[in-house]
Design a protein around this motif. Structure first.
Motif, PDB file in Angstrom:
ATOM      1  N   ALA A  73       0.844  -1.191   0.000  1.00  0.00           N
ATOM      2  CA  ALA A  73       0.000   0.000   0.000  1.00  0.00           C
ATOM      3  C   ALA A  73       0.883   1.246   0.000  1.00  0.00           C
ATOM      4  N   PHE A  74       0.560   2.149  -0.899  1.00  0.00           N
ATOM      5  CA  PHE A  74       1.211   3.451  -0.945  1.00  0.00           C
ATOM      6  C   PHE A  74       0.337   4.402  -0.136  1.00  0.00           C
ATOM      7  N   VAL A  75       0.929   5.051   0.851  1.00  0.00           N
ATOM      8  CA  VAL A  75       0.181   5.866   1.807  1.00  0.00           C
ATOM      9  C   VAL A  75       0.631   7.314   1.713  1.00  0.00           C
ATOM     10  N   LYS A  76      -0.354   8.209   1.618  1.00  0.00           N
ATOM     11  CA  LYS A  76      -0.083   9.652   1.611  1.00  0.00           C
ATOM     12  C   LYS A  76      -0.699  10.251   2.873  1.00  0.00           C
ATOM     13  N   SER A  95       1.413  -2.505  14.550  1.00  0.00           N
ATOM     14  CA  SER A  95       0.493  -3.297  13.726  1.00  0.00           C
ATOM     15  C   SER A  95       1.168  -4.576  13.260  1.00  0.00           C
ATOM     16  N   PRO A  96       0.830  -5.733  13.841  1.00  0.00           N
ATOM     17  CA  PRO A  96       1.488  -6.991  13.475  1.00  0.00           C
ATOM     18  C   PRO A  96       1.339  -7.360  11.997  1.00  0.00           C
ATOM     19  N   ALA A  97       0.262  -6.959  11.357  1.00  0.00           N
ATOM     20  CA  ALA A  97       0.055  -7.296   9.949  1.00  0.00           C
ATOM     21  C   ALA A  97       1.014  -6.561   9.027  1.00  0.00           C
ATOM     22  N   VAL A  98       1.607  -5.471   9.517  1.00  0.00           N
ATOM     23  CA  VAL A  98       2.533  -4.672   8.718  1.00  0.00           C
ATOM     24  C   VAL A  98       3.937  -5.244   8.881  1.00  0.00           C
ATOM     25  N   THR A  99       4.498  -5.731   7.772  1.00  0.00           N
ATOM     26  CA  THR A  99       5.818  -6.358   7.824  1.00  0.00           C
ATOM     27  C   THR A  99       6.920  -5.487   7.243  1.00  0.00           C
ATOM     28  N   LEU A 100       6.564  -4.360   6.659  1.00  0.00           N
ATOM     29  CA  LEU A 100       7.546  -3.454   6.067  1.00  0.00           C
ATOM     30  C   LEU A 100       6.954  -2.059   6.037  1.00  0.00           C
ATOM     31  N   VAL A 101       7.744  -1.078   6.440  1.00  0.00           N
ATOM     32  CA  VAL A 101       7.352   0.330   6.338  1.00  0.00           C
ATOM     33  C   VAL A 101       8.561   1.080   5.814  1.00  0.00           C
ATOM     34  N   GLU A 102       8.388   1.754   4.688  1.00  0.00           N
ATOM     35  CA  GLU A 102       9.481   2.536   4.120  1.00  0.00           C
ATOM     36  C   GLU A 102       8.968   3.906   3.714  1.00  0.00           C
ATOM     37  N   MET A 103       9.668   4.936   4.166  1.00  0.00           N
ATOM     38  CA  MET A 103       9.371   6.283   3.706  1.00  0.00           C
ATOM     39  C   MET A 103      10.007   6.403   2.321  1.00  0.00           C
ATOM     40  N   ILE A 104       9.249   6.887   1.362  1.00  0.00           N
ATOM     41  CA  ILE A 104       9.737   6.929  -0.009  1.00  0.00           C
ATOM     42  C   ILE A 104       9.551   8.321  -0.608  1.00  0.00           C
ATOM     43  N   LEU A 111       5.530   3.432   1.777  1.00  0.00           N
ATOM     44  CA  LEU A 111       5.162   2.145   1.195  1.00  0.00           C
ATOM     45  C   LEU A 111       5.114   1.172   2.358  1.00  0.00           C
ATOM     46  N   ILE A 112       3.995   0.454   2.495  1.00  0.00           N
ATOM     47  CA  ILE A 112       3.901  -0.552   3.542  1.00  0.00           C
ATOM     48  C   ILE A 112       3.531  -1.898   2.918  1.00  0.00           C
ATOM     49  N   ARG A 113       3.991  -2.957   3.555  1.00  0.00           N
ATOM     50  CA  ARG A 113       3.626  -4.322   3.157  1.00  0.00           C
ATOM     51  C   ARG A 113       2.757  -4.881   4.267  1.00  0.00           C
ATOM     52  N   VAL A 114       1.575  -5.339   3.887  1.00  0.00           N
ATOM     53  CA  VAL A 114       0.611  -5.859   4.849  1.00  0.00           C
ATOM     54  C   VAL A 114       0.331  -7.313   4.502  1.00  0.00           C
ATOM     55  N   VAL A 115       0.404  -8.190   5.511  1.00  0.00           N
ATOM     56  CA  VAL A 115       0.158  -9.617   5.319  1.00  0.00           C
ATOM     57  C   VAL A 115      -1.027 -10.006   6.197  1.00  0.00           C
ATOM     58  N   THR A 116      -2.076 -10.539   5.564  1.00  0.00           N
ATOM     59  CA  THR A 116      -3.272 -10.951   6.299  1.00  0.00           C
ATOM     60  C   THR A 116      -3.784 -12.292   5.771  1.00  0.00           C
ATOM     61  N   GLU A 117      -4.864 -12.758   6.397  1.00  0.00           N
ATOM     62  CA  GLU A 117      -5.475 -14.019   5.982  1.00  0.00           C
ATOM     63  C   GLU A 117      -6.162 -13.900   4.629  1.00  0.00           C
ATOM     64  N   ASP A 118      -6.861 -12.802   4.419  1.00  0.00           N
ATOM     65  CA  ASP A 118      -7.653 -12.649   3.203  1.00  0.00           C
ATOM     66  C   ASP A 118      -8.008 -11.178   2.993  1.00  0.00           C
ATOM     67  N   MET A 119      -8.785 -10.917   1.945  1.00  0.00           N
ATOM     68  CA  MET A 119      -9.163  -9.543   1.612  1.00  0.00           C
ATOM     69  C   MET A 119     -10.007  -8.908   2.716  1.00  0.00           C
ATOM     70  N   ILE A 136      -4.427  10.279   7.106  1.00  0.00           N
ATOM     71  CA  ILE A 136      -4.079   9.764   5.777  1.00  0.00           C
ATOM     72  C   ILE A 136      -5.064  10.313   4.758  1.00  0.00           C
ATOM     73  N   SER A 137      -4.528  10.870   3.670  1.00  0.00           N
ATOM     74  CA  SER A 137      -5.391  11.424   2.628  1.00  0.00           C
ATOM     75  C   SER A 137      -5.624  10.437   1.493  1.00  0.00           C
ATOM     76  N   ASP A 138      -4.707   9.454   1.323  1.00  0.00           N
ATOM     77  CA  ASP A 138      -4.867   8.523   0.207  1.00  0.00           C
ATOM     78  C   ASP A 138      -4.106   7.233   0.495  1.00  0.00           C
ATOM     79  N   VAL A 139      -4.717   6.122   0.101  1.00  0.00           N
ATOM     80  CA  VAL A 139      -4.073   4.814   0.164  1.00  0.00           C
ATOM     81  C   VAL A 139      -4.312   4.133  -1.175  1.00  0.00           C
ATOM     82  N   GLN A 140      -3.236   3.720  -1.799  1.00  0.00           N
ATOM     83  CA  GLN A 140      -3.326   2.948  -3.041  1.00  0.00           C
ATOM     84  C   GLN A 140      -2.871   1.531  -2.723  1.00  0.00           C
ATOM     85  N   SER A 141      -3.804   0.583  -2.766  1.00  0.00           N
ATOM     86  CA  SER A 141      -3.506  -0.804  -2.408  1.00  0.00           C
ATOM     87  C   SER A 141      -3.212  -1.613  -3.657  1.00  0.00           C
TER      88      SER A 141
END
Length: 160
Positions: A73-76, A95-104, A111-119, A136-141
């Motif tokens: 997900a790209f987060v603004k 947030s345990p589901a978040v496995t990566l957070v990078e300021m870009i 940019l965040i990486r989220v790992v879950t069971e399903d949609m 947050i103003s925008d999230v692009q998943s």
């Protein structure tokens, strides 16, 4: 600024071997690095003390434990100020589901990486965690369809 630690040939071999299998006997690592066990153990201890080795972990097959849904997900932020950045980073750290957070750089802030069971689990994370604070103003998943390579092994730099 991060201090860059100079690695010699033995350090690179030790680190490469440990990244590939941290449970292998020190005697095997030492033999690969061309040294005896005691100096190899001391090198590993020094690499830990200097922060080159940050920790030890076990790699878990996420799909085998029911975590088959991955989203980048790209987060603004709105606005992307110091306070919102600190709040967002603290939220992601908790947030345990978040496995990566990078300021870009670019049109988004993170940019965040989220790992879950399903949609549905991702939708709950999106609504109840990510968007709940109003910063947050925008999230692009971007949903991952398949993974062709996933590695924690870093390439070893050449000796200077």
């Amino acid at each position: 600024m991060v201090e860059i630690i100079k690695l010699d040939r033995a350090d690179r071999i030790i680190l490469d071997r440990l990244q590939r299998d941290g449970s292998q006997p020190i005697a095997d690592i030492a033999a690969a690095a061309g040294m005896s066990t005691s100096p190899c153990w001391r090198r590993i201890k020094l690499l830990k003390e200097r922060g080159v080795i940050k920790g030890e972990t076990v790699l878990v097959d996420r799909e085998r434990i029911g975590l088959g849904f991955v989203v980048y997900a790209f987060v603004k932020l709105d606005p992307p100020n110091k306070e919102n950045m600190a709040n967002f980073e603290a939220l992601m750290a908790d947030s345990p589901a978040v496995t990566l957070v990078e300021m870009i750089t670019g049109n988004v802030d993170y940019l965040i990486r989220v790992v879950t069971e399903d949609m549905h689990a991702y939708d709950s994370f999106l609504r109840d965690t990510l968007l709940a604070r109003g910063i947050i103003s925008d999230v692009q998943s971007h949903i991952v369809l398949s993974t062709t390579k996933e590695s924690t092994i870093l390439p070893m730099p050449k000796v200077a």
